[in-house]
Design a protein around this motif. Structure first.
Motif, PDB file in Angstrom:
ATOM      1  N   ALA A   4      -4.944   9.630  -6.390  1.00 52.55           N
ATOM      2  CA  ALA A   4      -5.250   9.129  -5.045  1.00 52.55           C
ATOM      3  C   ALA A   4      -4.088   8.277  -4.536  1.00 52.55           C
ATOM      4  O   ALA A   4      -3.696   8.383  -3.376  1.00 52.55           O
ATOM      5  CB  ALA A   4      -6.540   8.320  -5.056  1.00 52.55           C
ATOM      6  N   GLY A   5      -3.522   7.462  -5.411  1.00 52.82           N
ATOM      7  CA  GLY A   5      -2.362   6.656  -5.033  1.00 52.82           C
ATOM      8  C   GLY A   5      -1.161   7.525  -4.678  1.00 52.82           C
ATOM      9  O   GLY A   5      -0.428   7.226  -3.731  1.00 52.82           O
ATOM     10  N   ILE A   6      -0.967   8.601  -5.418  1.00 51.88           N
ATOM     11  CA  ILE A   6       0.125   9.537  -5.126  1.00 51.88           C
ATOM     12  C   ILE A   6      -0.079  10.172  -3.755  1.00 51.88           C
ATOM     13  O   ILE A   6       0.844  10.239  -2.937  1.00 51.88           O
ATOM     14  CB  ILE A   6       0.221  10.636  -6.220  1.00 51.88           C
ATOM     15  CG1 ILE A   6       0.579  10.028  -7.577  1.00 51.88           C
ATOM     16  CG2 ILE A   6       1.196  11.735  -5.812  1.00 51.88           C
ATOM     17  CD1 ILE A   6       1.908   9.322  -7.643  1.00 51.88           C
ATOM     18  N   ILE A   7      -1.296  10.640  -3.494  1.00 58.02           N
ATOM     19  CA  ILE A   7      -1.597  11.261  -2.206  1.00 58.02           C
ATOM     20  C   ILE A   7      -1.443  10.230  -1.081  1.00 58.02           C
ATOM     21  O   ILE A   7      -0.854  10.525  -0.043  1.00 58.02           O
ATOM     22  CB  ILE A   7      -3.017  11.879  -2.184  1.00 58.02           C
ATOM     23  CG1 ILE A   7      -3.157  12.987  -3.227  1.00 58.02           C
ATOM     24  CG2 ILE A   7      -3.381  12.375  -0.793  1.00 58.02           C
ATOM     25  CD1 ILE A   7      -2.280  14.191  -3.019  1.00 58.02           C
ATOM     26  N   ASP A   8      -1.951   9.030  -1.288  1.00 58.00           N
ATOM     27  CA  ASP A   8      -1.803   7.974  -0.277  1.00 58.00           C
ATOM     28  C   ASP A   8      -0.338   7.676   0.029  1.00 58.00           C
ATOM     29  O   ASP A   8       0.032   7.479   1.180  1.00 58.00           O
ATOM     30  CB  ASP A   8      -2.478   6.672  -0.748  1.00 58.00           C
ATOM     31  CG  ASP A   8      -3.933   6.560  -0.350  1.00 58.00           C
ATOM     32  OD1 ASP A   8      -4.378   7.310   0.547  1.00 58.00           O
ATOM     33  OD2 ASP A   8      -4.632   5.710  -0.921  1.00 58.00           O
ATOM     34  N   TYR A  57       7.054  15.104 -12.257  1.00 55.21           N
ATOM     35  CA  TYR A  57       5.826  14.498 -11.745  1.00 55.21           C
ATOM     36  C   TYR A  57       4.911  15.505 -11.053  1.00 55.21           C
ATOM     37  O   TYR A  57       3.709  15.532 -11.356  1.00 55.21           O
ATOM     38  CB  TYR A  57       6.139  13.292 -10.859  1.00 55.21           C
ATOM     39  CG  TYR A  57       6.729  12.161 -11.663  1.00 55.21           C
ATOM     40  CD1 TYR A  57       5.948  11.446 -12.567  1.00 55.21           C
ATOM     41  CD2 TYR A  57       8.074  11.848 -11.562  1.00 55.21           C
ATOM     42  CE1 TYR A  57       6.494  10.432 -13.337  1.00 55.21           C
ATOM     43  CE2 TYR A  57       8.628  10.834 -12.321  1.00 55.21           C
ATOM     44  CZ  TYR A  57       7.840  10.130 -13.211  1.00 55.21           C
ATOM     45  OH  TYR A  57       8.386   9.127 -13.969  1.00 55.21           O
ATOM     46  N   PRO A  58       5.403  16.343 -10.156  1.00 58.84           N
ATOM     47  CA  PRO A  58       4.515  17.377  -9.617  1.00 58.84           C
ATOM     48  C   PRO A  58       3.909  18.268 -10.703  1.00 58.84           C
ATOM     49  O   PRO A  58       2.740  18.653 -10.615  1.00 58.84           O
ATOM     50  CB  PRO A  58       5.430  18.165  -8.675  1.00 58.84           C
ATOM     51  CG  PRO A  58       6.432  17.153  -8.230  1.00 58.84           C
ATOM     52  CD  PRO A  58       6.681  16.316  -9.453  1.00 58.84           C
ATOM     53  N   LYS A  59       4.673  18.570 -11.741  1.00 56.63           N
ATOM     54  CA  LYS A  59       4.117  19.353 -12.858  1.00 56.63           C
ATOM     55  C   LYS A  59       3.005  18.573 -13.559  1.00 56.63           C
ATOM     56  O   LYS A  59       1.993  19.140 -13.968  1.00 56.63           O
ATOM     57  CB  LYS A  59       5.212  19.716 -13.855  1.00 56.63           C
ATOM     58  CG  LYS A  59       6.045  20.891 -13.414  1.00 56.63           C
ATOM     59  CD  LYS A  59       7.021  21.288 -14.505  1.00 56.63           C
ATOM     60  CE  LYS A  59       7.721  22.594 -14.158  1.00 56.63           C
ATOM     61  NZ  LYS A  59       8.642  23.027 -15.201  1.00 56.63           N
ATOM     62  N   LEU A 103      -9.072   6.796  -2.459  1.00 55.72           N
ATOM     63  CA  LEU A 103      -8.097   6.838  -1.369  1.00 55.72           C
ATOM     64  C   LEU A 103      -8.242   5.606  -0.491  1.00 55.72           C
ATOM     65  O   LEU A 103      -9.348   5.134  -0.242  1.00 55.72           O
ATOM     66  CB  LEU A 103      -8.280   8.107  -0.522  1.00 55.72           C
ATOM     67  CG  LEU A 103      -7.894   9.420  -1.182  1.00 55.72           C
ATOM     68  CD1 LEU A 103      -8.373  10.601  -0.339  1.00 55.72           C
ATOM     69  CD2 LEU A 103      -6.383   9.499  -1.384  1.00 55.72           C
ATOM     70  N   ARG A 104      -7.131   5.099  -0.007  1.00 56.44           N
ATOM     71  CA  ARG A 104      -7.134   3.967   0.919  1.00 56.44           C
ATOM     72  C   ARG A 104      -6.492   4.374   2.239  1.00 56.44           C
ATOM     73  O   ARG A 104      -7.124   4.338   3.273  1.00 56.44           O
ATOM     74  CB  ARG A 104      -6.372   2.771   0.323  1.00 56.44           C
ATOM     75  CG  ARG A 104      -6.967   2.224  -0.956  1.00 56.44           C
ATOM     76  CD  ARG A 104      -8.306   1.536  -0.688  1.00 56.44           C
ATOM     77  NE  ARG A 104      -8.893   1.038  -1.900  1.00 56.44           N
ATOM     78  CZ  ARG A 104      -9.864   1.657  -2.563  1.00 56.44           C
ATOM     79  NH1 ARG A 104     -10.335   2.798  -2.151  1.00 56.44           N
ATOM     80  NH2 ARG A 104     -10.371   1.138  -3.652  1.00 56.44           N
ATOM     81  N   VAL A 105      -5.243   4.782   2.200  1.00 56.54           N
ATOM     82  CA  VAL A 105      -4.476   5.110   3.389  1.00 56.54           C
ATOM     83  C   VAL A 105      -4.976   6.413   4.028  1.00 56.54           C
ATOM     84  O   VAL A 105      -5.066   6.514   5.248  1.00 56.54           O
ATOM     85  CB  VAL A 105      -2.966   5.218   3.047  1.00 56.54           C
ATOM     86  CG1 VAL A 105      -2.151   5.645   4.241  1.00 56.54           C
ATOM     87  CG2 VAL A 105      -2.457   3.896   2.486  1.00 56.54           C
ATOM     88  N   LYS A 106      -5.312   7.379   3.216  1.00 57.11           N
ATOM     89  CA  LYS A 106      -5.650   8.705   3.727  1.00 57.11           C
ATOM     90  C   LYS A 106      -7.136   9.037   3.615  1.00 57.11           C
ATOM     91  O   LYS A 106      -7.528  10.201   3.642  1.00 57.11           O
ATOM     92  CB  LYS A 106      -4.793   9.759   3.032  1.00 57.11           C
ATOM     93  CG  LYS A 106      -3.315   9.570   3.387  1.00 57.11           C
ATOM     94  CD  LYS A 106      -2.480  10.761   3.063  1.00 57.11           C
ATOM     95  CE  LYS A 106      -1.106  10.624   3.660  1.00 57.11           C
ATOM     96  NZ  LYS A 106      -0.169   9.901   2.837  1.00 57.11           N
ATOM     97  N   LYS A 107      -7.967   8.023   3.547  1.00 54.56           N
ATOM     98  CA  LYS A 107      -9.411   8.234   3.447  1.00 54.56           C
ATOM     99  C   LYS A 107      -9.954   8.955   4.686  1.00 54.56           C
ATOM    100  O   LYS A 107     -10.744   9.887   4.582  1.00 54.56           O
ATOM    101  CB  LYS A 107     -10.148   6.917   3.245  1.00 54.56           C
ATOM    102  CG  LYS A 107     -11.628   7.087   2.914  1.00 54.56           C
ATOM    103  CD  LYS A 107     -12.314   5.781   2.663  1.00 54.56           C
ATOM    104  CE  LYS A 107     -12.197   5.282   1.271  1.00 54.56           C
ATOM    105  NZ  LYS A 107     -12.927   5.946   0.233  1.00 54.56           N
ATOM    106  N   ARG A 108      -9.512   8.546   5.884  1.00 51.52           N
ATOM    107  CA  ARG A 108      -9.985   9.196   7.112  1.00 51.52           C
ATOM    108  C   ARG A 108      -9.558  10.663   7.157  1.00 51.52           C
ATOM    109  O   ARG A 108     -10.330  11.538   7.532  1.00 51.52           O
ATOM    110  CB  ARG A 108      -9.465   8.460   8.351  1.00 51.52           C
ATOM    111  CG  ARG A 108     -10.204   7.146   8.577  1.00 51.52           C
ATOM    112  CD  ARG A 108      -9.751   6.443   9.833  1.00 51.52           C
ATOM    113  NE  ARG A 108     -10.091   7.222  11.025  1.00 51.52           N
ATOM    114  CZ  ARG A 108      -9.545   7.020  12.210  1.00 51.52           C
ATOM    115  NH1 ARG A 108      -8.643   6.084  12.383  1.00 51.52           N
ATOM    116  NH2 ARG A 108      -9.904   7.757  13.239  1.00 51.52           N
ATOM    117  N   ALA A 167       1.660  16.802  -2.521  1.00 47.26           N
ATOM    118  CA  ALA A 167       2.443  15.599  -2.791  1.00 47.26           C
ATOM    119  C   ALA A 167       3.850  16.031  -3.185  1.00 47.26           C
ATOM    120  O   ALA A 167       4.038  17.083  -3.804  1.00 47.26           O
ATOM    121  CB  ALA A 167       1.807  14.777  -3.911  1.00 47.26           C
ATOM    122  N   THR A 168       4.822  15.219  -2.813  1.00 42.95           N
ATOM    123  CA  THR A 168       6.234  15.557  -2.998  1.00 42.95           C
ATOM    124  C   THR A 168       6.918  14.480  -3.824  1.00 42.95           C
ATOM    125  O   THR A 168       6.621  13.295  -3.690  1.00 42.95           O
ATOM    126  CB  THR A 168       6.920  15.649  -1.615  1.00 42.95           C
ATOM    127  OG1 THR A 168       6.185  16.579  -0.820  1.00 42.95           O
ATOM    128  CG2 THR A 168       8.351  16.103  -1.730  1.00 42.95           C
TER     129      THR A 168
END
Length: 161
Positions: free
Chosen positions: A22-26, A60-62, A101-106, A53-54
């Motif tokens: 979730a932190g990575i996605i955020d 890391y992506p692996k 998720l925090r930033v991308k919850k919406r 995620a990039t």
């Protein structure tokens, strides 16, 4: 199979891993929806949710792919992306990550609405396209080249009705 308990590889997808992803996605990720032409769909379109995620290094992506057991890793010019395009798996992943998720919850909530909506009528398709338009407004990269998916559908379908 549920990503909630066991990923497709058979490993546990722990609470720590959920919070980490979730932190990575955020931070370095995106939750997007795009309109695609699709000949097999009744109105010739589908709206697809994509979670990605990039990172600059491939390891890391692996790792993210290995943790979840879903998606794929691809190389861009200077970065590597972990991307989940399969709708059922993207939906499962977002459900699992949502509490963390925090930033991308919406964005995740909008994407889950898109995934959950069954398109039976043209009105349903336009509704889902409007949700995709709302979601794209959150993404910085999409702002400059943002398309109005709902208008594209209405124009195309009107011509063919």
């Amino acid at each position: 199979m549920s990503i909630n308990k066991v990923n497709p590889v058979g490993k546990m997808f722990s609470e720590v891993e959920r919070a980490y992803l979730a932190g990575i996605i955020d931070g370095d990720g995106a939750i997007m929806a795009c309109l695609e032409r699709h000949a097999e769909k009744k109105y010739g379109f589908r709206v697809r949710v994509v979670v990605k995620a990039t990172y600059s290094k491939e390891e890391y992506p692996k790792e993210w792919k290995n943790i979840t057991g879903i998606g794929y890793v691809r190389k861009n010019r200077r970065t590597y992306e972990w991307e989940v395009k399969d709708q059922k798996k993207a939906q499962e992943l977002l459900k699992v990550l949502l509490p963390y998720l925090r930033v991308k919850k919406r964005q995740a909530n909008i994407a889950l609405k898109i995934c959950a909506k069954e398109v039976k009528t043209k009105r349903d398709l336009v509704h889902v396209a409007r949700l995709a338009d709302t979601l794209s407004a959150f993404n910085l990269r999409s702002r400059g080249r943002r398309k109005n998916y709902a208008a594209m559908i209405q124009e195309d379908v009107s011509r063919n009705d």
